[in-house]
Write an enzyme that holds these catalytic residues in place. Structure first.
Site, PDB file in Angstrom:
ATOM      1  N   LYS A 165       0.820  -1.217   0.000  1.00 57.55           N
ATOM      2  CA  LYS A 165       0.000   0.000   0.000  1.00 57.55           C
ATOM      3  C   LYS A 165       0.854   1.267   0.000  1.00 57.55           C
ATOM      4  O   LYS A 165       0.602   2.193  -0.758  1.00 57.55           O
ATOM      5  CB  LYS A 165      -0.934   0.011   1.218  1.00 57.55           C
ATOM      6  N   ARG A 219      -9.402   0.860   9.064  1.00 58.60           N
ATOM      7  CA  ARG A 219      -8.991  -0.525   9.286  1.00 58.60           C
ATOM      8  C   ARG A 219     -10.103  -1.379   9.879  1.00 58.60           C
ATOM      9  O   ARG A 219      -9.942  -2.574  10.053  1.00 58.60           O
ATOM     10  CB  ARG A 219      -7.754  -0.575  10.195  1.00 58.60           C
ATOM     11  N   ARG A 230      11.814  -7.265   5.415  1.00 58.45           N
ATOM     12  CA  ARG A 230      11.916  -5.831   5.141  1.00 58.45           C
ATOM     13  C   ARG A 230      12.943  -5.170   6.067  1.00 58.45           C
ATOM     14  O   ARG A 230      13.016  -5.472   7.251  1.00 58.45           O
ATOM     15  CB  ARG A 230      10.538  -5.195   5.331  1.00 58.45           C
ATOM     16  N   ARG A 275      12.130  -2.982  11.613  1.00 60.58           N
ATOM     17  CA  ARG A 275      11.200  -2.337  12.530  1.00 60.58           C
ATOM     18  C   ARG A 275      10.762  -3.323  13.602  1.00 60.58           C
ATOM     19  O   ARG A 275      10.624  -4.525  13.345  1.00 60.58           O
ATOM     20  CB  ARG A 275       9.970  -1.817  11.772  1.00 60.58           C
ATOM     21  N   ARG A 303      -0.378  -9.434  13.420  1.00 60.66           N
ATOM     22  CA  ARG A 303      -0.934  -8.359  12.589  1.00 60.66           C
ATOM     23  C   ARG A 303      -1.806  -8.925  11.460  1.00 60.66           C
ATOM     24  O   ARG A 303      -2.871  -8.384  11.153  1.00 60.66           O
ATOM     25  CB  ARG A 303       0.198  -7.522  11.989  1.00 60.66           C
TER      26      ARG A 303
END
Length: 206
Positions: A13, A88, A122, A153, A164
């Site tokens: 996104k 969300r 990532r 992260r 998640r």
């Protein structure tokens, strides 16, 4: 044009939002970026948000909705906006309907099993924020743009990512049906190259 980008964590996104905002000359509004800025600044909202994000949970609706409402009142949103990471939940979508009309909702669809690899691999530059992936950079530890340190992260570790994705399936996926019923949903195959996904979205948005 008022556009929402939907998709599970890691669906791309953010990457598509930057390209689309440039193409259509509308502001890219990322609730994730807003929250991270507040977390870094240790603001009251940031402290509350961090306690949820670190556990892989969604920030409470009332906090997120207020942040978005405030942002949509800025002058640059008069020409339209691109929402990335909001709404969300169906409750957030209903709250948004009270303050703004949505023209199109783009759902970037990627198989969940592929998303786990995407996210855990990532790496983000600690200085400029550019994203990389270990599948392409291997063991490289420095950013090619600014020589900053590449980090993972805190919410990109495997356990948190699984949480998640589970939260997404339970709470966010129902938004697909919500916007389908409104006649504004656009489905896009996100399991392709960045450019192919961008071309597909652009073609459908017109």
């Amino acid at each position: 044009m008022n556009v929402i980008l939907l998709g599970a964590p890691g669906a791309g996104k953010g990457t598509q939002a930057v390209k689309l905002a440039e193409k259509y000359k509308i502001p890219h509004i990322s609730t994730g970026d807003i929250f991270r800025a507040n977390i870094k600044g240790q603001t009251p909202i940031g402290i509350v948000a961090k306690s949820y994000i670190d556990k892989g949970q969604l920030v409470p609706d009332e906090v997120t909705v207020q942040i978005v409402k405030d942002r949509l009142e800025d002058d640059d949103c008069k020409v339209g906006y691109l929402l990335d990471g909001f709404p969300r939940t169906v409750a957030q979508a209903e709250a948004l309907e009270k303050v703004s009309k949505v023209d199109a909702v783009v759902n970037i669809d990627v198989p969940l099993e592929k998303l786990l690899r995407r996210i855990t691999g990532r790496r983000v530059c600690s200085k400029c924020g550019i994203s990389y992936h270990i599948d392409f950079i291997g063991d490289v530890k420095k950013c090619s743009e600014c020589d900053g340190e590449l980090i993972q992260r805190a919410d990109d570790n495997e356990d948190t990512v699984k949480q998640r994705l589970d939260v997404y399936v339970k709470q966010t996926a129902p938004l697909i049906e919500f916007y389908k019923s409104r006649g504004v949903l656009i489905n896009v195959d996100g399991d392709k190259s960045v450019d192919e996904v961008f071309e597909s979205i652009s073609e459908k948005l017109g």
